[in-house]
Enzyme design. Structure first.
Site, PDB file in Angstrom:
ATOM      1  N   TYR A  14      17.134  16.790  -6.093  1.00  0.00           N
ATOM      2  CA  TYR A  14      17.250  16.957  -4.644  1.00  0.00           C
ATOM      3  C   TYR A  14      15.878  16.756  -4.020  1.00  0.00           C
ATOM      4  O   TYR A  14      14.891  17.333  -4.472  1.00  0.00           O
ATOM      5  CB  TYR A  14      17.772  18.360  -4.324  1.00  0.00           C
ATOM      6  CG  TYR A  14      17.888  18.650  -2.840  1.00  0.00           C
ATOM      7  CD1 TYR A  14      18.821  17.975  -2.051  1.00  0.00           C
ATOM      8  CD2 TYR A  14      17.063  19.596  -2.224  1.00  0.00           C
ATOM      9  CE1 TYR A  14      18.937  18.248  -0.689  1.00  0.00           C
ATOM     10  CE2 TYR A  14      17.179  19.875  -0.860  1.00  0.00           C
ATOM     11  CZ  TYR A  14      18.113  19.196  -0.102  1.00  0.00           C
ATOM     12  OH  TYR A  14      18.222  19.460   1.241  1.00  0.00           O
ATOM     13  N   ASP A  16       8.119  14.768  -6.711  1.00  0.00           N
ATOM     14  CA  ASP A  16       8.559  15.738  -5.714  1.00  0.00           C
ATOM     15  C   ASP A  16       8.268  17.122  -6.287  1.00  0.00           C
ATOM     16  O   ASP A  16       9.024  17.648  -7.105  1.00  0.00           O
ATOM     17  CB  ASP A  16      10.046  15.572  -5.400  1.00  0.00           C
ATOM     18  CG  ASP A  16      10.515  16.582  -4.347  1.00  0.00           C
ATOM     19  OD1 ASP A  16       9.748  17.516  -4.036  1.00  0.00           O
ATOM     20  OD2 ASP A  16      11.645  16.430  -3.860  1.00  0.00           O
ATOM     21  N   LYS A  68       7.352  24.475   0.217  1.00  0.00           N
ATOM     22  CA  LYS A  68       7.607  25.834  -0.275  1.00  0.00           C
ATOM     23  C   LYS A  68       6.315  26.665  -0.431  1.00  0.00           C
ATOM     24  O   LYS A  68       5.843  27.169   0.559  1.00  0.00           O
ATOM     25  CB  LYS A  68       8.470  25.773  -1.527  1.00  0.00           C
ATOM     26  CG  LYS A  68       9.845  25.145  -1.172  1.00  0.00           C
ATOM     27  CD  LYS A  68      10.952  25.313  -2.184  1.00  0.00           C
ATOM     28  CE  LYS A  68      12.280  24.919  -1.559  1.00  0.00           C
ATOM     29  NZ  LYS A  68      12.906  23.720  -2.092  1.00  0.00           N
TER      30      LYS A  68
END
Ligand SMILES: *Cc1c(COP(=O)(O)O)cnc(C)c1O
Length: 434
Positions: free
Chosen positions: A146, A241, A274
């Site tokens: 994702y 990522d 995050k």
């Protein structure tokens, strides 16, 4: 629950009238596991409390950002100070420079970063930059990874090898995903075939190196080595990522974990989010100078943001990054992740429940399977009914894990050995009932 009224239920009913599904991000709705989402009212350290004032040991930590736990005093102080100075200016600040310098010092594969507000925005911008810098259109992503919800990334594998993927969301026209190649995670042969056929047309290969969106699956070292070699050979940018893994699995991110096994290993571009915001909306993408200079205002690739590098978010991020650099921080986080996984494995096996787990730094995952999955198809074999029983059993006992089988778990600096022991004891009770 001691109250007659379930305040979570009342709030959920109210929420559903004004917010689609009652939530602002789908997985919060408990659709996979059933039941009523818990509405959080406050938090401290390793815990949060819901609308019924029930306390939970929190293993999602806002899905990763809260690596220090909730309400860390140094972070709270930095945010309070920043708020008094101003919320947002739309003009540059020194703190953005400081945060960029700090990120680059800790993740040396990048020479420059651009700050944005969400992981989705960072991944979407990284792809545009990769395409602009290479002059190519195609990109590779892997089934089960994702990268946020940019249109070109909402795609699953098509029917055959190297056919273009199918959109996984309504509202994404086939034309928009026609350049996205979706391959199987950890499948070296398929990767080689695709590069041999179309390598010179592929702008970037984007990967979650340790995939937290398939619970917890590592790209194998031979697979990652081959990704690196093929990208170099064909002039394709290798994009890590690290929105989830950055500053989470190790101070240098997952790339530093692979560099232990592959000498000199570096991705070409890194996407982060995050933890770098410490719970505030902040994300980033970066690469070598030659790539980043394609970005506006220097280059022709456009990218912008009203709230990018927000002064309060950067204060929160900087204070968080300072804390995680203290000596022994990741050793302690790793020890606690292993303690929890070891404890759960032991009590599961004691009750005859198949169980396997993995962890790296403050990120962990487990499956009620005998062996760790390697691909998305393997993950799909996991028993979701059993997982849902475990989830609700833990929730009833004051332990909050991700409300879906496909999500990793997160340890924070605030979790104590007592919290972990209480979690294992709660799980033991639930395993007895499975
Ligand atoms: C969370 C996540 C994203 C998306 O970030 P948002 O801030 O939710 O947009 C992208 N990639 C990975 C690996 C993630 O875990």
């Amino acid at each position: 629950m001691t109250q007659d009224i379930d305040h979570n239920h009342t709030l959920f009913e109210r929420a559903k009238r004004v917010i689609p599904g009652g939530v602002n991000s789908p997985v919060r709705a408990f659709k996979a596991v059933g039941g009523t989402p818990r509405f959080v009212t406050r938090s401290q350290g390793a815990y949060f409390w819901d609308a019924n004032d029930q306390r939970y040991i929190d293993y999602i930590g806002s899905w990763g950002p809260m690596i220090l736990g909730h309400g860390h005093p140094a972070v709270v102080k930095a945010v309070q100070t920043a708020v008094l100075e101003g919320f947002s200016y739309g003009a540059p600040t020194e703190r953005e420079v400081e945060l960029a310098e700090e990120i680059l010092r800790l993740v040396p594969s990048m020479d420059m970063v651009r700050l944005v507000s969400s992981g989705t925005e960072a991944a979407m911008s990284a792809i545009r930059l990769a395409r602009g810098a290479t002059g190519r259109s195609k990109l590779i992503k892997f089934e089960g990874c994702y990268h946020g919800h940019a249109d070109a990334l909402l795609v699953k594998a098509g029917s055959g090898l190297a056919t273009f993927g199918n959109a996984t969301s309504a509202g994404v026209p086939a034309e928009v995903v026609q350049h996205t190649l979706v391959l199987e995670y950890n499948h070296i042969g398929q990767l080689e075939e695709v590069f041999a056929a179309q390598g010179h047309e592929i702008a970037c290969l984007m990967i979650e190196p340790i995939c937290g969106n398939m619970n917890f699956i590592r790209a194998s070292v031979p697979f990652m080595k081959r990704c690196r070699e093929l990208c170099t050979q064909y002039g394709t940018l290798l994009v890590f990522d690290e929105v989830m893994t950055g500053f989470r699995v190790a101070l240098g991110g997952a790339q530093s974990v692979y560099a232990r096994d592959i000498p000199g290993f570096e991705p070409d571009m890194t996407v982060m989010g995050k933890v770098i915001g410490g719970g505030m909306p902040l994300a980033a993408f970066g690469a070598k100078r030659a790539v980043m200079e394609h970005l506006a205002p220097l280059g022709a690739v456009y990218q912008a943001g009203t709230l990018s590098g927000n002064p309060v978010a950067t204060a929160c991020g900087l204070a968080t990054l300072r804390e995680i650099q203290k000596p022994g921080f990741y050793d302690e986080l790793s020890r606690k992740s292993r303690l929890l996984m070891g404890g759960l494995t032991q009590v599961a096996h004691q009750e005859g429940v198949p169980f396997c787990s993995d962890s790296e730094g403050g990120m962990f995952g487990f499956f009620m399977l005998n062996a760790l999955p390697q691909t998305y198809a393997d993950v799909m074999k996991s028993d979701s009914a059993r997982f849902n029983q475990l989830f609700h059993g833990l929730l009833d006992r004051g332990v909050y894990i991700a409300p879906a089988l496909f999500e990793a778990g997160f340890m924070s600096a605030a979790h104590t050995d007592e919290d972990i022991a209480a979690t294992v004891a709660a799980a033991h009770e639930v395993f007895k009932l499975l």
